[in-house]
Design an enzyme around this catalytic site. Sequence first.
Site, PDB file in Angstrom:
ATOM      1  N   ARG A  85      66.342  31.731  14.129  1.00  0.00           N
ATOM      2  CA  ARG A  85      66.108  33.035  14.756  1.00  0.00           C
ATOM      3  C   ARG A  85      66.256  32.914  16.264  1.00  0.00           C
ATOM      4  O   ARG A  85      66.158  31.840  16.823  1.00  0.00           O
ATOM      5  CB  ARG A  85      64.713  33.547  14.404  1.00  0.00           C
ATOM      6  CG  ARG A  85      64.617  34.060  12.963  1.00  0.00           C
ATOM      7  CD  ARG A  85      63.321  34.791  12.687  1.00  0.00           C
ATOM      8  NE  ARG A  85      62.176  34.018  13.117  1.00  0.00           N
ATOM      9  CZ  ARG A  85      61.414  34.320  14.172  1.00  0.00           C
ATOM     10  NH1 ARG A  85      61.671  35.378  14.909  1.00  0.00           N
ATOM     11  NH2 ARG A  85      60.395  33.555  14.480  1.00  0.00           N
ATOM     12  N   LYS A 104      56.222  22.846  11.839  1.00  0.00           N
ATOM     13  CA  LYS A 104      57.084  23.738  11.055  1.00  0.00           C
ATOM     14  C   LYS A 104      57.535  23.088   9.743  1.00  0.00           C
ATOM     15  O   LYS A 104      58.093  21.990   9.730  1.00  0.00           O
ATOM     16  CB  LYS A 104      58.302  24.130  11.887  1.00  0.00           C
ATOM     17  CG  LYS A 104      59.124  25.223  11.251  1.00  0.00           C
ATOM     18  CD  LYS A 104      59.582  26.213  12.275  1.00  0.00           C
ATOM     19  CE  LYS A 104      60.671  27.107  11.763  1.00  0.00           C
ATOM     20  NZ  LYS A 104      61.031  28.144  12.712  1.00  0.00           N
ATOM     21  N   ARG A 124      47.070  31.070  22.528  1.00  0.00           N
ATOM     22  CA  ARG A 124      46.795  31.071  23.962  1.00  0.00           C
ATOM     23  C   ARG A 124      45.920  29.864  24.287  1.00  0.00           C
ATOM     24  O   ARG A 124      44.867  29.691  23.657  1.00  0.00           O
ATOM     25  CB  ARG A 124      46.071  32.367  24.361  1.00  0.00           C
ATOM     26  CG  ARG A 124      45.940  32.493  25.870  1.00  0.00           C
ATOM     27  CD  ARG A 124      45.513  33.886  26.273  1.00  0.00           C
ATOM     28  NE  ARG A 124      44.158  34.163  25.857  1.00  0.00           N
ATOM     29  CZ  ARG A 124      43.684  35.384  25.612  1.00  0.00           C
ATOM     30  NH1 ARG A 124      44.471  36.421  25.671  1.00  0.00           N
ATOM     31  NH2 ARG A 124      42.445  35.564  25.257  1.00  0.00           N
TER      32      ARG A 124
HETATM   33  C1  BTN Z   1      64.130  29.976  11.967  1.00  0.00           C
HETATM   34  O1  BTN Z   1      62.993  29.577  11.711  1.00  0.00           O
HETATM   35  O2  BTN Z   1      64.508  30.093  13.131  1.00  0.00           O
HETATM   36  C2  BTN Z   1      65.052  30.337  10.829  1.00  0.00           C
HETATM   37  C3  BTN Z   1      65.809  29.142  10.331  1.00  0.00           C
HETATM   38  C4  BTN Z   1      66.739  29.442   9.175  1.00  0.00           C
HETATM   39  C5  BTN Z   1      67.622  28.268   8.832  1.00  0.00           C
HETATM   40  C6  BTN Z   1      68.398  28.501   7.584  1.00  0.00           C
HETATM   41  S1  BTN Z   1      69.185  27.031   6.985  1.00  0.00           S
HETATM   42  C7  BTN Z   1      70.080  27.963   5.820  1.00  0.00           C
HETATM   43  C8  BTN Z   1      70.533  29.214   6.521  1.00  0.00           C
HETATM   44  N1  BTN Z   1      71.756  28.950   7.255  1.00  0.00           N
HETATM   45  C9  BTN Z   1      71.583  29.053   8.567  1.00  0.00           C
HETATM   46  O3  BTN Z   1      72.478  28.862   9.423  1.00  0.00           O
HETATM   47  N2  BTN Z   1      70.323  29.390   8.849  1.00  0.00           N
HETATM   48  C10 BTN Z   1      69.522  29.527   7.649  1.00  0.00           C
END
Ligand code: BTN
Length: 329
Positions: free
Chosen positions: A126, A191, A325
């Site tokens: 994201r 994560k 925070r």
């Molecule tokens: C995040 O937490 O930022 C989202 C990560 C999402 C990663 C997955 S891996 C499979 C699919 N292909 C990608 O390029 N992204 C998602």
Amino acid sequence: MKSVSLERLQRLVTILSDGRFHSGVKLAQILGVSRTAVWKLTNKLKLWGIELFSVRGKGYKIPNGLTLINGQYLEQQITANAKLFSSVEVLSTVDSTSSYLARSWAQGNGEGRIVIAEHQTGGRGRNGKTWVSPFGTNLYFSLGNRLPMGLSALGGLSLAIGIGLAKFFNQHTDRKVKLKWPNDLLVDQRKLAGILVEASGDSNDNSFLNIGIGLNWKMPSNAQGIEQPWINLSEILIKELDRNKLLAQVLLALDDILYDYIENGFESFRSHWAEYSAYYGEPVVLTSSTGTVSGIEAGIDKMGALRLKMDCEEKTFYSGEVSLRPSTC
Ligand code: BTN
């Protein structure tokens, strides 16, 4: 059509996935190439993020081996049990399963489709972040489908997926799997998995949904380029679980979540937010392109927006990065 070199790489990695030594001479014979060509292929495997030993007189080996994704098994599980998905495609390497699925959709071929990759060269997270995707260690996959609802009804969907998956993972571990708004799955602030939901279509009654999931399964401890602390699912399971069995279960859980969302809407997911939120009732900072705000996390609204209790009022936010925070005392 697959290139000869990709086919050779796939055959080589399949042979080496048993975790034993294989001599360069034998590999050259099996693959029908010279020993120098074998050496070049092993260098390509290293570029995919595969840890590879080579010992003079013994040959090449992947320490501890790899459990490769079994497309046949997954296709059979999905066709027998899923309500919304009917096909599974497994790729050794791709730029991004999300981008691949979006391209398939543009060509009229993405409905009910699951794409899984062992390795991504351009995994996307994201907010324009990179998703580091070494070969054969984690799980990277995307699910695509047409939804009988317009974009405007998808507000809570990405949160519903996070809540549904948190519930699922909590059945397999006694460590608490929590959510950081909107849908990062965390264990002890590290994560575990990320979710990238992309949708296109019109606002009324039709949309294409592209759900991309990256799940840390056995990320090597020396993996480079990851910006935040992470944790592997394989380390926290109550009972050991085969990589393919786990993947089949996650895919079927996602099928259930989506079906439930279409049938019953967001509310049945939203009511579980406080149970799974990593920061519910805690002081947080929300950082976005427009600046930083602080408040107490007060849950989510009907659209999935984050509610923050501020000094004299409560406000809702639709985007941004949440963090705890830091205490001032
Ligand atoms: C995040 O937490 O930022 C989202 C990560 C999402 C990663 C997955 S891996 C499979 C699919 N292909 C990608 O390029 N992204 C998602």
